[in-house]
Structure formats: structure tokens, C-alpha cells
Motif scaffolding. Structure first.
Motif, PDB file in Angstrom:
ATOM      1  N   PRO A   6       4.688  -3.295  -7.778  1.00 36.40           N
ATOM      2  CA  PRO A   6       5.455  -3.646  -6.585  1.00 36.40           C
ATOM      3  C   PRO A   6       4.531  -3.789  -5.370  1.00 36.40           C
ATOM      4  CG  PRO A   6       5.822  -1.342  -7.182  1.00 36.40           C
ATOM      5  CD  PRO A   6       4.989  -1.956  -8.270  1.00 36.40           C
ATOM      6  N   GLN A   7       4.867  -4.725  -4.523  1.00 37.38           N
ATOM      7  CA  GLN A   7       4.087  -4.932  -3.308  1.00 37.38           C
ATOM      8  C   GLN A   7       4.235  -3.714  -2.394  1.00 37.38           C
ATOM      9  OE1 GLN A   7       5.269  -8.369  -1.113  1.00 37.38           O
ATOM     10  NE2 GLN A   7       3.599  -8.209   0.341  1.00 37.38           N
ATOM     11  N   GLU A   8       3.113  -3.286  -1.826  1.00 38.87           N
ATOM     12  CA  GLU A   8       3.178  -2.157  -0.897  1.00 38.87           C
ATOM     13  C   GLU A   8       3.729  -2.638   0.435  1.00 38.87           C
ATOM     14  OE1 GLU A   8      -0.363   0.137  -0.459  1.00 38.87           O
ATOM     15  OE2 GLU A   8      -0.242   0.900  -2.497  1.00 38.87           O
ATOM     16  N   LEU A   9       4.704  -1.916   0.937  1.00 37.09           N
ATOM     17  CA  LEU A   9       5.333  -2.247   2.208  1.00 37.09           C
ATOM     18  C   LEU A   9       5.337  -1.023   3.109  1.00 37.09           C
ATOM     19  CD1 LEU A   9       8.462  -4.153   0.855  1.00 37.09           C
ATOM     20  CD2 LEU A   9       6.453  -5.175   1.912  1.00 37.09           C
ATOM     21  N   THR A  10       5.080  -1.257   4.371  1.00 45.34           N
ATOM     22  CA  THR A  10       5.189  -0.200   5.374  1.00 45.34           C
ATOM     23  C   THR A  10       5.991  -0.763   6.535  1.00 45.34           C
ATOM     24  OG1 THR A  10       3.077   0.767   4.737  1.00 45.34           O
ATOM     25  CG2 THR A  10       3.920   1.350   6.907  1.00 45.34           C
ATOM     26  N   THR A  37       7.473   3.839   3.940  1.00 45.40           N
ATOM     27  CA  THR A  37       6.503   3.117   3.130  1.00 45.40           C
ATOM     28  C   THR A  37       6.682   3.427   1.657  1.00 45.40           C
ATOM     29  OG1 THR A  37       4.151   2.640   2.824  1.00 45.40           O
ATOM     30  CG2 THR A  37       4.727   4.911   3.331  1.00 45.40           C
ATOM     31  N   ASN A  38       6.225   2.498   0.824  1.00 45.67           N
ATOM     32  CA  ASN A  38       6.145   2.782  -0.606  1.00 45.67           C
ATOM     33  C   ASN A  38       4.680   2.857  -1.039  1.00 45.67           C
ATOM     34  OD1 ASN A  38       5.331   0.122  -0.615  1.00 45.67           O
ATOM     35  ND2 ASN A  38       6.879  -0.599  -2.051  1.00 45.67           N
ATOM     36  N   SER A  39       3.767   2.899  -0.072  1.00 50.07           N
ATOM     37  CA  SER A  39       2.334   2.939  -0.359  1.00 50.07           C
ATOM     38  C   SER A  39       1.935   4.266  -0.988  1.00 50.07           C
ATOM     39  CB  SER A  39       1.541   2.739   0.938  1.00 50.07           C
ATOM     40  OG  SER A  39       0.171   2.998   0.713  1.00 50.07           O
ATOM     41  N   LYS A  40       1.079   4.175  -1.988  1.00 51.95           N
ATOM     42  CA  LYS A  40       0.582   5.387  -2.643  1.00 51.95           C
ATOM     43  C   LYS A  40      -0.411   6.139  -1.753  1.00 51.95           C
ATOM     44  CE  LYS A  40       1.228   3.716  -7.394  1.00 51.95           C
ATOM     45  NZ  LYS A  40       2.553   3.358  -7.025  1.00 51.95           N
ATOM     46  N   ALA A  41      -0.870   5.504  -0.691  1.00 51.38           N
ATOM     47  CA  ALA A  41      -1.798   6.158   0.235  1.00 51.38           C
ATOM     48  C   ALA A  41      -1.105   7.236   1.069  1.00 51.38           C
ATOM     49  CB  ALA A  41      -2.431   5.120   1.158  1.00 51.38           C
ATOM     50  N   PHE A  42       0.226   7.202   1.131  1.00 55.45           N
ATOM     51  CA  PHE A  42       0.993   8.172   1.915  1.00 55.45           C
ATOM     52  C   PHE A  42       1.684   9.145   0.971  1.00 55.45           C
ATOM     53  CE2 PHE A  42       0.581   4.594   4.706  1.00 55.45           C
ATOM     54  CZ  PHE A  42       0.579   5.108   5.993  1.00 55.45           C
ATOM     55  N   THR A  43       1.558  10.437   1.239  1.00 56.21           N
ATOM     56  CA  THR A  43       2.282  11.403   0.411  1.00 56.21           C
ATOM     57  C   THR A  43       3.755  11.433   0.825  1.00 56.21           C
ATOM     58  OG1 THR A  43       1.515  13.146   1.898  1.00 56.21           O
ATOM     59  CG2 THR A  43       0.330  12.885  -0.169  1.00 56.21           C
ATOM     60  N   ALA A  44       4.016  11.393   2.133  1.00 54.50           N
ATOM     61  CA  ALA A  44       5.404  11.339   2.616  1.00 54.50           C
ATOM     62  C   ALA A  44       5.802   9.867   2.727  1.00 54.50           C
ATOM     63  CB  ALA A  44       5.526  12.022   3.967  1.00 54.50           C
ATOM     64  N   LEU A 101       2.234  -1.279  17.116  1.00 57.87           N
ATOM     65  CA  LEU A 101       2.174  -0.563  15.836  1.00 57.87           C
ATOM     66  C   LEU A 101       2.247  -1.510  14.646  1.00 57.87           C
ATOM     67  CD1 LEU A 101       4.317   2.629  16.521  1.00 57.87           C
ATOM     68  CD2 LEU A 101       1.830   2.415  16.440  1.00 57.87           C
ATOM     69  N   GLU A 102       3.022  -2.572  14.752  1.00 55.00           N
ATOM     70  CA  GLU A 102       3.118  -3.525  13.649  1.00 55.00           C
ATOM     71  C   GLU A 102       1.776  -4.227  13.415  1.00 55.00           C
ATOM     72  OE1 GLU A 102       6.414  -5.962  14.878  1.00 55.00           O
ATOM     73  OE2 GLU A 102       7.869  -4.658  13.905  1.00 55.00           O
ATOM     74  N   LYS A 103       1.077  -4.546  14.496  1.00 54.36           N
ATOM     75  CA  LYS A 103      -0.229  -5.221  14.363  1.00 54.36           C
ATOM     76  C   LYS A 103      -1.253  -4.255  13.827  1.00 54.36           C
ATOM     77  CE  LYS A 103       0.629  -8.608  17.934  1.00 54.36           C
ATOM     78  NZ  LYS A 103       0.393  -9.013  19.311  1.00 54.36           N
TER      79      LYS A 103
END
Length: 103
Positions: A6-10, A37-44, A101-103
Motif C-alpha cells: 500500500p502507498q504510504e500516506l500522511t 499516517t500509515n507509514s511504517k516510520a511512525f509507531t503511532a 506542514l503539508e509542504k
């Protein structure tokens, strides 16, 4: 069969401005910053904090120190002489902080 990931989205939202100490010389506004986010880089996967404008200024300075040649986005202006209602100023600043923040 090639596995697909899945594409990572924040998503980040600047919401709910609140005026503190309204009417006094030390009044300020803070904003709710909501991150999902669904990024694996974030624990929360979701987080929510309240921050005021001067904390965005601090963040931008830190980013500039470490950015090298990557341009750091601008913050919305800090005008004490805004023409219009304070609600209008707060909303324009909220939109500018969101774009930062978006940029």
C-alpha cells in the motif's frame, strides 16, 4: 505474482484555533495539529498536539539548519497590523500553517 504494497500516506491538519488570555497583552492563539499516517516510520498512526505560532517559527529554524540546499517553506506572516477581523487573521494563519506542514 509481484506483491504490491500500500502507498504510504500522511495527512496533517491544522484545526481548532483557540485564543488564550484574550484581551490581554500576552494573548496568543494555539492550533490543534492532527496527524494520521500509515507509514511504517511512525509507531503511532495518529497523534494530536496543540502548538502556537512561535513553535512553528522554531521548527522552521531547525529545518533550515539541517536542510542543506533543500528550500524550507515559508510561514504565514506575523503581522500585528492586520487589516480585518482577528477571526479572519486567525483563519488565514491557520491555512498558512497547514500549507507549511503539508509542504
Amino acid at each position: 505474482h509481484i506483491p504490491t504494497f500500500p502507498q504510504e500516506l500522511t495527512t496533517v491538519r491544522v484545526q481548532d484555533p483557540r485564543v488564550h488570555n484574550e484581551g490581554s497583552w500576552n494573548s496568543y492563539v494555539d492550533y490543534k495539529i492532527f496527524l494520521h499516517t500509515n507509514s511504517k516510520a511512525f509507531t503511532a498512526k495518529t497523534s494530536c498536539v496543540r502548538r502556537r505560532y512561535r513553535e512553528f517559527v522554531w521548527l522552521r529554524r531547525q529545518l533550515q539548519k539541517n536542510a542543506g540546499l533543500v528550500p524550507v517553506p515559508e510561514l504565514p506572516g506575523k503581522s500585528a497590523f492586520f487589516v480585518g477581523s482577528s477571526d479572519e487573521f486567525i483563519e488565514k494563519r491557520r491555512q498558512g500553517l497547514q500549507q507549511f506542514l503539508e509542504k
